[in-house]
Design a protein around this motif. Structure first.
Motif, mmCIF file in Angstrom:
data_model
loop_
_atom_site.group_PDB
_atom_site.id
_atom_site.type_symbol
_atom_site.label_atom_id
_atom_site.label_comp_id
_atom_site.label_asym_id
_atom_site.label_seq_id
_atom_site.Cartn_x
_atom_site.Cartn_y
_atom_site.Cartn_z
ATOM 1 N N PHE A 1 14.614 5.103 0.727
ATOM 2 C CA PHE A 1 13.356 4.377 0.831
ATOM 3 C C PHE A 1 13.091 4.027 2.303
ATOM 4 C CE2 PHE A 1 14.429 3.561 -3.616
ATOM 5 C CZ PHE A 1 13.216 3.772 -4.228
ATOM 6 N N LEU A 2 11.811 4.021 2.678
ATOM 7 C CA LEU A 2 11.408 3.704 4.042
ATOM 8 C C LEU A 2 10.461 2.510 4.040
ATOM 9 C CD1 LEU A 2 10.690 7.303 5.389
ATOM 10 C CD2 LEU A 2 12.687 5.884 5.874
ATOM 11 N N PRO A 3 10.476 1.697 5.097
ATOM 12 C CA PRO A 3 9.543 0.568 5.176
ATOM 13 C C PRO A 3 8.128 1.041 5.468
ATOM 14 C CG PRO A 3 10.820 0.726 7.184
ATOM 15 C CD PRO A 3 11.390 1.758 6.247
ATOM 16 N N ALA A 4 7.187 0.102 5.432
ATOM 17 C CA ALA A 4 5.776 0.469 5.603
ATOM 18 C C ALA A 4 5.516 1.055 6.982
ATOM 19 C CB ALA A 4 4.890 -0.760 5.368
ATOM 20 N N ARG A 5 6.133 0.513 7.996
ATOM 21 C CA ARG A 5 5.888 0.993 9.355
ATOM 22 C C ARG A 5 6.686 2.247 9.692
ATOM 23 N NH1 ARG A 5 2.843 -2.476 12.220
ATOM 24 N NH2 ARG A 5 2.654 -4.619 11.457
ATOM 25 N N GLY A 6 7.612 2.599 8.837
ATOM 26 C CA GLY A 6 8.308 3.857 9.001
ATOM 27 C C GLY A 6 9.382 3.871 10.065
ATOM 28 N N ALA A 7 9.543 2.790 10.804
ATOM 29 C CA ALA A 7 10.531 2.742 11.884
ATOM 30 C C ALA A 7 11.664 1.812 11.475
ATOM 31 C CB ALA A 7 9.895 2.259 13.180
ATOM 32 N N GLY A 8 12.883 2.328 11.463
ATOM 33 C CA GLY A 8 14.023 1.503 11.137
ATOM 34 C C GLY A 8 14.240 1.387 9.633
ATOM 35 N N PRO A 9 15.299 0.701 9.254
ATOM 36 C CA PRO A 9 15.629 0.555 7.833
ATOM 37 C C PRO A 9 14.862 -0.591 7.180
ATOM 38 C CG PRO A 9 17.312 -0.499 9.168
ATOM 39 C CD PRO A 9 16.338 0.119 10.136
ATOM 40 N N ILE A 10 14.943 -0.645 5.868
ATOM 41 C CA ILE A 10 14.379 -1.766 5.104
ATOM 42 C C ILE A 10 15.270 -2.994 5.313
ATOM 43 C CG2 ILE A 10 13.975 -2.627 2.772
ATOM 44 C CD1 ILE A 10 13.052 0.115 1.976
ATOM 45 N N ASP B 1 0.810 -1.218 0.000
ATOM 46 C CA ASP B 1 0.000 0.000 0.000
ATOM 47 C C ASP B 1 0.843 1.268 0.000
ATOM 48 O OD1 ASP B 1 -2.354 -1.468 0.053
ATOM 49 O OD2 ASP B 1 -2.400 -1.567 2.242
ATOM 50 N N LEU B 2 2.145 1.135 0.016
ATOM 51 C CA LEU B 2 2.995 2.319 -0.032
ATOM 52 C C LEU B 2 2.762 3.082 -1.330
ATOM 53 C CD1 LEU B 2 6.346 0.816 1.320
ATOM 54 C CD2 LEU B 2 4.930 2.528 2.474
ATOM 55 N N SER B 3 2.773 4.392 -1.241
ATOM 56 C CA SER B 3 2.531 5.204 -2.435
ATOM 57 C C SER B 3 3.612 5.006 -3.486
ATOM 58 C CB SER B 3 2.452 6.686 -2.042
ATOM 59 O OG SER B 3 3.656 7.108 -1.417
#
Length: 368
Positions: A231-240, A198-200
């Motif tokens: 780039f950021l993960p879906a939860r926005g916390a920490g790296p991919i 669902d990431l844009s």
């Protein structure tokens, strides 16, 4: 923050859901930025007000002391002007003089106690300390001595309303802050979401991962490059993490380059019909390997381990069990609900109740 009025009352779709932390952090930043230019001036005004209040109180004390001295002087003059023959009058005037002296003495003692208890005048160093503390508004905001009630009072003093609009299922949220006085601030913030699809920017993310994988990069190296590119993960916390890269490659059917080739399975332990390697089943269902392991522990699914090193898990899941697992995922993620007749024709319901099995079916099958 949830907007679930229609869902709770009529079984309609959930309107919006937003993690409170991301919005709270944004609003706090806006409030502190708005207050920062006036922080120093406010601190100096507060110091000046303290000094002005003290000066006003001291003036009242001086007037009281002056009045007491006038009473003492009048009583002394009256006593000295009395005729010695009028002893009764002289005794009365003497008592009045003594009472005036006692009142003056009591008032003087009260004045000295007030001077001891009253805060002293602010020195230049103290004024500088107040200015420095006012400049560190974030520190004051996060200080243990600042309560939630204090923070809410400050926010309500400068903000009239906050309006949010989530862009579909993506991580983007349009926020409008209505300030007291009529001004508005429009910003786009990022919220944590559950599904990375669902990431844009998911199409661009998947395209970039595929491009790097075709160039011979392994998932660990690809994840590091994605983090470098922002780039950021879906939860926005920490790296991919490399697990996300592996899932996207599995779904796209792209061969994965490993830093070291995985050990081949012994023929006696190889997956049979309707059996899956644990990572491949996780990629097929769109969940993490940790979720699959949790289901194993709960007994929701059955599996076995290789009898030889490295003892990898092989999960049993026929098409019927896959459908049940997808339905379970659908329920857990809140995508299934009873629909009130009032919303039967709502187009949002149609997409809300679509079968995820058809929606997320990958082009390549990894089971046998």
């Amino acid at each position: 923050y949830d907007c679930t009025g229609a869902r709770a009352e009529y079984g309609g779709p959930a309107c919006q859901h937003l993690s409170g932390r991301c919005l709270d952090v944004f609003v706090t930043g806006q409030v502190l930025a708005a207050l920062a230019p006036a922080a120093t001036e406010v601190s100096l005004r507060a110091a000046e007000q303290i000094l002005a209040d003290r000066a006003g109180i001291e003036k009242i004390w001086r007037l009281r002391l002056e009045r007491a001295q006038i009473d003492v002087d009048r009583a002394r003059r009256c006593y000295r002007l009395a005729e010695p023959e009028n002893r009764l009058v002289a005794r009365a005037l003497e008592k009045d003089w003594e009472a005036a002296l006692a009142a003056q003495q009591q008032l003087t003692e009260d004045w000295h106690r007030f001077c001891q208890n009253a805060p002293p005048a602010l020195t230049t160093q103290q004024k500088a300390a107040i200015t420095a503390a006012a400049a560190d508004l974030p520190g004051l905001w996060a200080a243990p001595s600042t309560t939630d009630a204090d923070r809410k009072e400050v926010i309500r003093a400068v903000i009239d309303e906050i309006t949010i609009a989530i862009r579909g299922r993506s991580e983007l949220v349009d926020v409008t802050v209505g300030w007291v006085g009529g001004q508005q601030t429009h910003e786009v913030i990022r919220r944590p979401i559950q599904r990375f699809e669902d990431l844009s920017y998911y199409p661009h993310l998947a395209e970039r991962i595929t491009e790097l994988a075709n160039a011979g990069w392994d998932p660990q190296r690809i994840a590091g490059q994605l983090n470098t590119e922002g780039f950021l993960p879906a939860r926005g916390a920490g790296p991919i993490r490399h697990r996300l890269v592996t899932q996207i490659l599995h779904r796209a059917g792209v061969p994965i380059t490993h830093r070291r080739q995985p050990l081949p399975a012994h023929p006696d332990d190889a997956p049979r019909k309707h059996e899956w390697w644990l990572p491949l089943l996780a990629a097929e269902l769109g969940v993490t390997t940790g979720t699959i392991r949790k289901w194993l522990h709960q007994g929701r699914i059955a599996g076995r381990q290789e009898t030889r090193h490295p003892h990898r898990w092989i999960i049993q899941a026929d098409p019927g069990e896959l459908a049940e697992l997808r339905a379970h995922i659908d329920r857990v993620r809140g995508r299934t609900t009873r629909v009130h007749p009032k919303f039967a024709d709502d187009p949002r319901i149609t997409s809300h109740r679509r079968n995820l099995f058809d929606r997320w079916r990958p082009t390549t099958t990894y089971g046998t």
